[in-house]
Design a protein around this motif. Structure first.
Motif, short mmCIF file in Angstrom:
data_model
loop_
_atom_site.label_atom_id
_atom_site.label_comp_id
_atom_site.label_asym_id
_atom_site.label_seq_id
_atom_site.Cartn_x
_atom_site.Cartn_y
_atom_site.Cartn_z
N ASP A 93 10.47 5.21 0.32
CA ASP A 93 10.60 4.17 -0.71
C ASP A 93 10.34 2.80 -0.12
N ASP A 94 10.88 2.60 1.09
CA ASP A 94 10.67 1.31 1.74
C ASP A 94 9.83 1.56 3.00
N ALA A 95 8.54 1.45 2.85
CA ALA A 95 7.63 1.76 3.96
C ALA A 95 7.11 0.47 4.60
N ASP A 96 7.98 -0.52 4.75
CA ASP A 96 7.49 -1.79 5.29
C ASP A 96 7.25 -1.74 6.81
N ASP A 97 7.55 -0.59 7.41
CA ASP A 97 7.21 -0.41 8.82
C ASP A 97 5.87 0.31 8.98
N THR A 98 5.15 0.46 7.87
CA THR A 98 3.91 1.23 7.87
C THR A 98 2.72 0.34 7.53
N ALA A 99 1.63 0.54 8.26
CA ALA A 99 0.36 -0.11 7.91
C ALA A 99 -0.62 0.96 7.47
N ILE A 100 -1.29 0.70 6.37
CA ILE A 100 -2.32 1.62 5.88
C ILE A 100 -3.68 0.97 6.09
N ILE A 101 -4.53 1.66 6.82
CA ILE A 101 -5.90 1.16 7.01
C ILE A 101 -6.83 1.99 6.13
N ALA A 102 -7.42 1.35 5.15
CA ALA A 102 -8.35 2.04 4.25
C ALA A 102 -9.77 1.74 4.73
N GLY A 107 -16.42 -0.52 0.34
CA GLY A 107 -15.19 -1.09 -0.22
C GLY A 107 -15.03 -0.92 -1.71
N ASN A 108 -15.78 0.00 -2.29
CA ASN A 108 -15.68 0.13 -3.76
C ASN A 108 -15.25 1.53 -4.20
N THR A 109 -14.56 2.25 -3.34
CA THR A 109 -14.17 3.62 -3.66
C THR A 109 -12.85 3.63 -4.43
N ALA A 110 -12.87 4.26 -5.56
CA ALA A 110 -11.69 4.27 -6.43
C ALA A 110 -10.46 4.84 -5.72
N ARG A 111 -10.67 5.92 -4.98
CA ARG A 111 -9.52 6.58 -4.35
C ARG A 111 -8.85 5.66 -3.33
N LEU A 112 -9.64 4.83 -2.68
CA LEU A 112 -9.04 3.92 -1.69
C LEU A 112 -8.32 2.76 -2.36
N VAL A 113 -8.82 2.34 -3.50
CA VAL A 113 -8.08 1.33 -4.26
C VAL A 113 -6.70 1.90 -4.61
N GLU A 114 -6.74 3.15 -4.98
CA GLU A 114 -5.48 3.85 -5.32
C GLU A 114 -4.54 3.90 -4.11
N ALA A 138 -11.24 -4.60 -0.39
CA ALA A 138 -10.91 -5.77 0.43
C ALA A 138 -10.02 -6.73 -0.35
N GLU A 139 -10.38 -6.97 -1.59
CA GLU A 139 -9.63 -7.95 -2.37
C GLU A 139 -8.20 -7.50 -2.66
N GLU A 140 -8.01 -6.21 -2.73
CA GLU A 140 -6.66 -5.72 -3.04
C GLU A 140 -5.79 -5.54 -1.79
N SER A 141 -6.41 -5.64 -0.61
CA SER A 141 -5.65 -5.39 0.62
C SER A 141 -5.01 -6.67 1.14
N ASP A 142 -3.95 -6.50 1.92
CA ASP A 142 -3.29 -7.67 2.51
C ASP A 142 -4.20 -8.33 3.54
N LEU A 143 -4.88 -7.50 4.33
CA LEU A 143 -5.75 -8.03 5.38
C LEU A 143 -7.12 -7.35 5.30
N VAL A 144 -8.13 -8.06 5.74
CA VAL A 144 -9.49 -7.49 5.77
C VAL A 144 -10.00 -7.50 7.21
N PHE A 145 -10.24 -6.30 7.70
CA PHE A 145 -10.83 -6.11 9.03
C PHE A 145 -12.32 -5.88 8.76
N LEU A 393 -17.69 7.98 -7.92
CA LEU A 393 -16.82 7.66 -6.78
C LEU A 393 -16.13 6.31 -6.93
N SER A 394 -16.85 5.37 -7.52
CA SER A 394 -16.24 4.04 -7.64
C SER A 394 -15.63 3.81 -9.01
#
Lengths: 401, 379
Positions: A93-102, A107-114, A138-145, A393-394
């Motif tokens: 529920d509280d996964a603030d110790d986790t980073a998700i790298i998509a 950058g336009n794949t629907a499943r990754l937006v999900e 990219a726009e929906e993520s906290d950070l863009v690598f 896909l997108s």
């Protein structure tokens, strides 16, 4: 007929990888250092890397680098299939110790937006590893690598993008490891590839670049010979009704990448199996004499004896046309059966993940040549295959659970 | 064509599952099956399980991993392939940041004697993890190497190509997960027995539909008799039940087959040429979180011309017209995760029938499924 008659975008991408390496390394490093201050490493316990298709394979291949550089740290790293990350993985529920790298070059794949939205819902930090800064992922993520991969006309089927994603993840692992092992203190200022950046005590990034450059040079020197060998193999495999790859451990995902290139380039079904399960299952593929089989193995791994057993069976009993990609000729591996051999440079055991940045090249060259030899258009030439009502896909429905 | 002329050792084994399920659930869920192996405290300590095996056993491991992860509230549960585990896993990969007695490595092998299984157990032992062998052969070399031996005591019977043994492995693994949950007090005694009962219930419910499904698969086998390429698609646990069906296509007809997850199929193998000759099977569970993606995948497969079969407990009307739907029984909503206990059956029957109507013997021509004997040479 000259091999250049059958030149193709996949081949050109393969041949350009050694040129891309130093440029991409610099771009990836700069981007990673740009987002590094925003990553709270003290808080981070888990990194989940996910992607679709090739990007998932890049995630899988990067895990050994993360294990190497984060060894002994508090951070664990896993690669998840996009559908698993989006729909099945049991986030806390509280996964603030986790980073998700998509990972998604476009950058336009629907499943990754999900995935990004789901991660945010659970409090995770989200990072888009992409080549498209203004994409929805990219726009929906906290950070863009941002990979910032140099533009090329030859980018489809995706191979440069796979390379850029995998190299970026490896760079990320070294940077994170260096910062953590340096106890979070960047201690000096050094020059690397014309850039200035702060190094930690362990010098992982410098070491990585040096080893990469050495291996890259060795591969560059071997490339023409590898390309000739693959072309000759493609001529012999021209009538194959499908293909199979046999590989184990770190090379399994590289074999999956080759399989993907066959589907995209020539439209062939290419199965992938480990050397043990070949003997249990895929050995029964019929008819004999037909299916081109690609074996990938490094000579200093402990799986060599099983691979040799599988190869001897595949050629001797199953009469498969067989192509062995290894750092030694097949006979020096102990293979006595008649096979075609493609020798690639051997990376060090400690940096085996460097090998996975290149090991898929012979198989990918083969996929490209095969498509050209049989006259099959890549991606079936468009039409229904690219119709947005079919290839969704997108655009397919985003459903955040 | 008369179906009777093409009946084979897949059908016969499926028929046997309906009685085997009673025997095996009694054995695997019996208090004596597991308690004596580790005692109460040992089971409560388990935080991480690694399951592996070869061939069908690897598929059973893959199906069970996500199920046990949730059922036994584990930190992690994974199913590496046998080469990955025996050769490439380090001690750190096995144990991670846990104590060795918090980690259990489970190897599955009916015979318990294969070299790879011995390698797996030796690797796990050297890493300090607890080891368990799920087997039908307590006297095996693997039984000697493993700390614990879960003897499934399967009654003698047909098992070529392996289907009964796979079914038994699934039951044993689910029983193990449920038992750990019981000892951790995640489930009550009643809930533990309910898992057992639901396995029986869903298998018997399948029996009630068996004739219909068997006929449907025989009809489809005739439609698909000229195909030499197949794809089997599923997610999560069903990714590995798709792998099991793939294995039956190889073993029965020697047919080129791959399994995929829904998303990656749509990204990559969607592009395989001549789609009208690639038989495509999708495993779909109406209660699973990927259901809409499975429906969409079936639509896309049909749209590019793939002959498509969906094996599902959902209403067939949920799928595109033109997609063949094999409706398996609806499971109790709270136990719908048990669908892999039955979802492999239609695809396996189809694999057997396609090989039979193509005039092939099983196992590369070496097994006469009518006389149930291995031949000296291929024919």
């Amino acid at each position: 007929m000259s091999k250049l008659t059958y030149d193709n975008p996949l081949r050109r991408q393969c041949c350009d990888i050694t040129n891309l390496m130093p440029i991409q390394f610099g771009h990836s490093l700069r981007s990673m250092l740009g987002i590094l201050p925003s990553i709270d490493l003290a808080k981070l316990n888990k990194i989940i890397i996910t992607g679709c298709g090739d990007s998932y394979l890049a995630a899988v291949e990067s895990i050994d680098a993360f294990k190497r550089y984060l060894k002994g740290s508090h951070i664990s790293v896993v690669a998840l299939r996009a559908i698993d990350a989006a729909r099945f993985y049991p986030f806390k529920d509280d996964a603030d110790d986790t980073a998700i790298i998509a990972v998604s070059a476009s950058g336009n794949t629907a499943r990754l937006v999900e995935v990004i939205r789901r991660g945010k819902k659970h409090g995770a930090m989200t990072i888009a590893l992409t080549n498209a800064e203004r994409s929805v992922v990219a726009e929906e993520s906290d950070l863009v690598f941002l990979t910032n991969t140099p533009y090329s006309e030859d980018r489809s089927p995706g191979l440069r993008s796979y390379y850029a994603s995998l190299l970026s993840l490896i760079v990320m692992s070294a940077v994170l490891g260096e910062k953590i092992k340096g106890e979070g203190v960047f201690t000096s200022k050094r020059s690397l590839g014309g850039q200035h950046y702060l190094l930690g005590e362990k010098q992982y990034v410098n070491d990585l670049k040096e080893k990469l450059l050495i291996y890259n040079t060795r591969f560059e020197e071997a490339m023409e010979r590898i390309d000739d060998c693959v072309y000759e193999t493609a001529l012999r495999f021209k009538t194959s009704p499908g293909f199979e790859c046999i590989a184990d451990g770190p090379l399994f995902a590289a074999a999956e990448f080759v399989s993907a290139k066959f589907a995209e380039a020539s439209g062939d079904l290419c199965s992938v199996i480990d050397s043990e399960n070949y003997m249990h299952v895929n050995t029964f593929l019929r008819p004999k004499d037909t299916y081109g089989t690609i074996v990938m193995v490094f000579s200093d791994e402990k799986n060599v004896s099983q691979v040799v057993t599988s190869v001897q069976t595949a050629v001797g009993r199953d009469r498969r046309p067989l192509f062995v990609v290894s750092d030694k000729p097949a006979n020096e591996l102990g293979i006595t059966a008649e096979v075609r051999s493609c020798v690639i440079p051997l990376p060090t055991v400690e940096e085996r993940y460097i090998g996975t940045l290149y090991a898929y090249i012979p198989g990918s060259l083969l996929a490209g040549y095969h498509a050209m030899l049989i006259g099959e258009p890549f991606f079936r030439g468009g039409d229904k295959w690219m119709d947005p009502a079919i290839n969704t896909l997108s655009t397919n429905e985003i459903n955040v659970i | 064509m008369k179906k009777k002329d093409y009946e084979n050792t897949i059908n016969l084994q499926v028929n046997d599952l309906f009685t085997l399920v009673d025997v095996q659930t009694d054995i695997c869920f019996g208090e004596n099956a597991l308690f004596h192996l580790m005692g109460e405290e040992g089971f409560t300590k388990i935080k991480r399980i690694i399951i592996t095996g070869c061939g069908d056993s690897y598929s059973a491991a893959g199906v069970a991993a996500p199920i046990l992860h949730k059922l036994a509230s584990l930190d992690s549960c994974e199913a590496p392939d046998p080469m990955m585990y025996s050769v490439f896993y380090t001690q750190e990969d096995t144990v991670t940041d846990l104590l060795p007695d918090e980690v259990l490595v489970v190897a599955i092998s009916a015979s318990g004697n294969s070299t790879r299984i011995l390698d797996i157990l030796e690797t796990a032992n050297s890493h300090g993890a607890g080891t368990m062998l799920i087997t039908n052969n307590p006297e095996s070399a693997g039984g000697e190497l493993a700390d614990m031996l879960f003897n499934v005591k399967t009654p003698p019977g047909l098992n070529s190509p392996g289907l009964r043994s796979y079914f038994v492995s699934l039951i044993a693994l689910i029983a193990l997960g449920a038992y750990i949950a019981l000892k951790k007090k995640i489930v009550t005694d009643e809930e533990y027995l309910q898992v057992k009962q639901q396995i029986v219930t869903c298998t018997k419910a399948f029996e009630a539909r068996f004739d219909t499904i068997d006929n449907q698969m025989f009809e489809l086998a005739q439609d698909w008799r000229s195909f030499t390429r197949f794809a089997v698609i599923g997610d999560d646990a069903q990714y590995f039940s798709a792998q099991f069906v793939e294995e039956k296509f190889y073993e029965c007809g020697g047919l080129h087959t791959r399994h995929f997850d829904t998303e990656d199929w749509c990204h990559i193998n969607f592009f395989v040429r001549n789609p009208e000759t690639v038989g495509t099977i999708i495993h779909s569970n109406r209660t699973a979180p990927n259901f809409d993606r499975a429906v969409e995948t079936a639509r896309v497969a049909h749209a590019i011309g793939r002959p498509t079969l969906v094996v599902t407990d959902a209403d067939p009307a949920r799928f595109e017209k033109g997609v063949a739907v094999c409706q398996v029984p609806k499971l109790d909503f709270d136990y719908a995760w048990l669908m892999p206990v039955i979802d492999f059956i239609p695809g396996s029957i189809l694999a057997g029938y396609i090989a039979a109507v193509q005039g092939k013997n099983f196992f590369g021509g070496r097994y006469d499924f009518r006389r149930q004997v291995f031949l000296g040479s291929e024919n």
